[in-house]
Design an enzyme around this catalytic site. Structure first.
Site, PDB file in Angstrom:
ATOM      1  NE  ARG A  98      -2.905  -0.464   3.302  1.00 58.15           N
ATOM      2  CZ  ARG A  98      -2.575  -0.474   4.455  1.00 58.15           C
ATOM      3  NH1 ARG A  98      -2.514   0.304   4.926  1.00 58.15           N
ATOM      4  NH2 ARG A  98      -2.904  -1.522   4.984  1.00 58.15           N
ATOM      5  CB  SER A 106      -8.561  -1.226   2.252  1.00 58.94           C
ATOM      6  OG  SER A 106      -9.704  -1.412   2.702  1.00 58.94           O
ATOM      7  CG  HIS A 107     -10.594   2.007   5.353  1.00 62.32           C
ATOM      8  ND1 HIS A 107      -9.875  -0.134   4.851  1.00 62.32           N
ATOM      9  CD2 HIS A 107      -8.850   2.135   6.514  1.00 62.32           C
ATOM     10  CE1 HIS A 107      -9.075   0.407   5.817  1.00 62.32           C
ATOM     11  NE2 HIS A 107      -8.646   1.667   6.750  1.00 62.32           N
ATOM     12  CE  LYS A 138      -7.012  -5.270   1.193  1.00 55.25           C
ATOM     13  NZ  LYS A 138      -8.235  -5.269   1.831  1.00 55.25           N
ATOM     14  CG  ASP A 191     -14.473  -2.441   2.724  1.00 59.78           C
ATOM     15  OD1 ASP A 191     -15.008  -2.592   2.283  1.00 59.78           O
ATOM     16  OD2 ASP A 191     -12.956  -2.157   3.544  1.00 59.78           O
ATOM     17  CG  ASP A 213     -11.543  -3.457  -0.343  1.00 62.66           C
ATOM     18  OD1 ASP A 213     -12.103  -2.916   0.519  1.00 62.66           O
ATOM     19  OD2 ASP A 213     -10.199  -4.161  -0.595  1.00 62.66           O
ATOM     20  CG  ASP A 225     -12.069  -5.968   2.336  1.00 59.78           C
ATOM     21  OD1 ASP A 225     -12.361  -5.142   2.713  1.00 59.78           O
ATOM     22  OD2 ASP A 225     -10.791  -6.736   2.134  1.00 59.78           O
ATOM     23  NE  ARG A 226     -12.680  -2.815   6.356  1.00 57.23           N
ATOM     24  CZ  ARG A 226     -12.230  -1.475   7.437  1.00 57.23           C
ATOM     25  NH1 ARG A 226     -12.798  -1.809   8.743  1.00 57.23           N
ATOM     26  NH2 ARG A 226     -12.467  -0.069   6.430  1.00 57.23           N
ATOM     27  CB  THR A 284      -5.432  -7.684  14.664  1.00 51.45           C
ATOM     28  OG1 THR A 284      -6.436  -8.029  15.738  1.00 51.45           O
ATOM     29  CG2 THR A 284      -6.004  -7.139  14.063  1.00 51.45           C
ATOM     30  CD  GLU A 332      -9.126  -9.470  11.099  1.00 50.26           C
ATOM     31  OE1 GLU A 332      -7.985  -8.316  11.615  1.00 50.26           O
ATOM     32  OE2 GLU A 332      -9.573  -8.255  10.195  1.00 50.26           O
ATOM     33  CG  MET A 333     -13.232  -4.172  16.641  1.00 56.71           C
ATOM     34  SD  MET A 333     -14.370  -5.266  17.664  1.00 56.71           S
ATOM     35  CE  MET A 333     -15.181  -3.664  18.201  1.00 56.71           C
ATOM     36  CB  SER A 334     -10.983  -4.750  11.350  1.00 56.21           C
ATOM     37  OG  SER A 334     -11.408  -5.645  10.813  1.00 56.21           O
ATOM     38  CG  HIS A 354     -11.502  -7.572   7.250  1.00 55.71           C
ATOM     39  ND1 HIS A 354     -11.308  -7.434   6.336  1.00 55.71           N
ATOM     40  CD2 HIS A 354     -10.754  -6.797   7.963  1.00 55.71           C
ATOM     41  CE1 HIS A 354     -10.846  -6.329   5.438  1.00 55.71           C
ATOM     42  NE2 HIS A 354     -10.366  -6.126   6.578  1.00 55.71           N
TER      43      HIS A 354
END
Length: 463
Positions: free
Chosen positions: A20, A108-109, A118, A242, A244, A246-247, A306, A325-327, A329
């Site tokens: 990134r 991503s975000h 990725k 988000d 892309d 994925d969340r 994580t 995950e908390m994020s 995902h």
């Protein structure tokens, strides 16, 4: 064939879970071409013959995806270009097209001037040393040479059919969806309409400038438009994606944000009804209510590091049917492929909620606690790891029932927990606190304040 000499890309773009950087500064087309050649060479070493390439809606996407494809093909590996699609569709393409390998060109975000990669080879998400090894290949000229082919393919229809053949809503629903002008807008409206939803669509036009709000549903400020739309319309529930796709972010009718660790409770209950005794994996940032919830429903609760790549690797190793995950995902292996997919998670959520007359009541009934959002201590490169190392080795936490050092330092108390972990993507220490009540939260934060100031005098704390 003669060796190709590339300028070695900047070290800083090789992150823990992906590549990134800032477009035209650290992440140039030349850098991406070199990385593509290294990735193609690694694919050859692993016996992989083709790689599917997709990209999100960023303005730099077409140029960088083209450079990546050129680099991959220079290693003698074929490229299947699947165009502008959410990252989960790139992962899906690896299965659907039989390539087993794929790259999503996505920021991503992150802000509009960022982009990244990725990467999956032979079904394995690259992370950590495997990503750094691509840079080594470029530096040492350790590259395969050949002439791979390029072809286009379309996987959106197959993706939609696969979900529509699996997920069924018990009744039609009215839903707010906010795609934040990210690439999810290219697919999400079609998916949810075909599932039987009436939609209130927010920012579903793909626009790499992100003119309305930042495409990151983990931040409450980015969910305000969803909250407003739920108030002003008769929609039952709000979903946000988000940049892309994925969340997933989730909001109830009255504007309560249901964070991903609570979403995971609902998903776990549903999955365990069909997979008795199944293992559910969650990361160290998740609520302490999760383990008990999973165990009460006959499941095995596993806390893990994580990072989407690390969670995916653990899912594969254990054969667990679900991880999160908390994020935001969420990884379904039961009925799906085990990759993180915000659109599919949204579909599975609606499948569960459509059985209830009042979906918001179902979500609000999930166990909750007093907690902080993710807090960050900003530091210089390398310092977060040193601070957490000192915390692990030197700090004492009086009254703690357990100190978990799996990923940072998570200190469990009878009435809450505190967490400090070094981010693998930016030079910050990530903090999170949760407790049964405000007094317990203040006490745990006080214990961490004392410990952090003790190991790093003068540290600027965000609480």
């Amino acid at each position: 064939m003669t060796a190709t000499a590339y300028t070695v890309p900047a070290q800083e773009i090789f992150k823990a879970y992906d590549i990134r950087g800032i477009v035209d500064k650290t992440l140039t087309a030349d850098a991406v071409r070199a990385i593509g050649h290294a990735l193609g060479s690694e694919a050859v070493a692993r016996g992989q013959k083709a790689i599917a390439v997709g990209r999100d809606g960023r303005l730099s996407g077409p140029e960088l995806a083209g450079a990546l494809a050129d680099g991959i093909r220079a290693a003698g590996v074929d490229v299947v270009d699947i165009g502008c699609v959410p990252t989960p569709l790139t992962y899906f393409a690896a299965y659907e097209l039989g390539t087993h390998s794929c790259v999503s060109v996505t920021g991503s975000h992150n802000p509009p001037d960022y982009n990244g990669l990725k990467m999956v080879l032979g079904g394995q998400t690259l992370y950590g040393p495997q990503i750094l090894d691509l840079r080594r290949r470029i530096a040492e000229g350790d590259l395969a040479h050949g002439a791979g082919t390029l072809r286009q393919a379309q996987v959106v229809d197959a993706y939609l059919e696969r979900i529509l053949g699996d997920v069924k809503l018990a009744r039609p629903m009215k839903v707010v969806i906010d795609c934040g002008n990210g690439v999810a807008g290219a697919v999400a409206p079609t998916l949810f309409k075909r599932l039987g939803c009436e939609l209130v669509e927010l920012f579903c036009e793909v626009d790499g400038k992100f003119p309305n709000h930042h495409p990151d549903p983990s931040k409450p400020e980015n969910l305000q438009d969803v909250i407003r739309a739920l108030k002003e319309t008769d929609a039952e529930i709000g979903l946000a994606f988000d940049g892309d796709g994925d969340r997933l972010g989730v909001v109830t009718k009255d504007g309560e944000i249901i964070y991903p660790d609570r979403q995971l409770m609902l998903f776990a209950e549903d999955v365990l009804s069909r997979v008795p005794g199944g293992e559910i994996i969650y990361d160290v940032k998740c609520t302490r209510n999760l383990a008990g919830w999973i165990k009460q429903r006959g499941g095995k609760a596993t806390m893990w590091n994580t990072g989407h790549a690390l969670v995916k690797a653990k899912l594969k190793e254990t054969g667990a049917p679900l991880a999160g995950e908390m994020s935001g995902h969420v990884f379904f292996k039961e009925r799906w492929y085990g990759f993180d997919d915000g659109l599919y998670a949204g579909a599975r959520l609606l499948e569960i909620l459509s059985r209830a007359a009042d979906p918001s009541a179902v979500l609000k009934a999930l166990p909750d606690a007093v907690s902080t959002p993710e807090l960050n201590i900003k530091m210089n490169e390398g310092e977060p790891f040193e601070l957490v190392k000192r915390l692990r080795e030197q700090a004492g936490f009086e009254g703690a029932t357990e100190v978990v050092t799996l990923d940072g330092v998570r200190v469990e108390y009878a009435d809450g927990f505190g967490l400090a972990r070094p981010s693998n993507t930016t030079p910050v220490v990530v903090l999170r606190f949760e407790a049964d009540d405000a007094a317990a939260l203040a006490r745990i934060q006080g214990a961490f304040r004392k410990a952090l100031e003790g190991v790093w005098p003068g540290v600027a704390l965000p609480f």
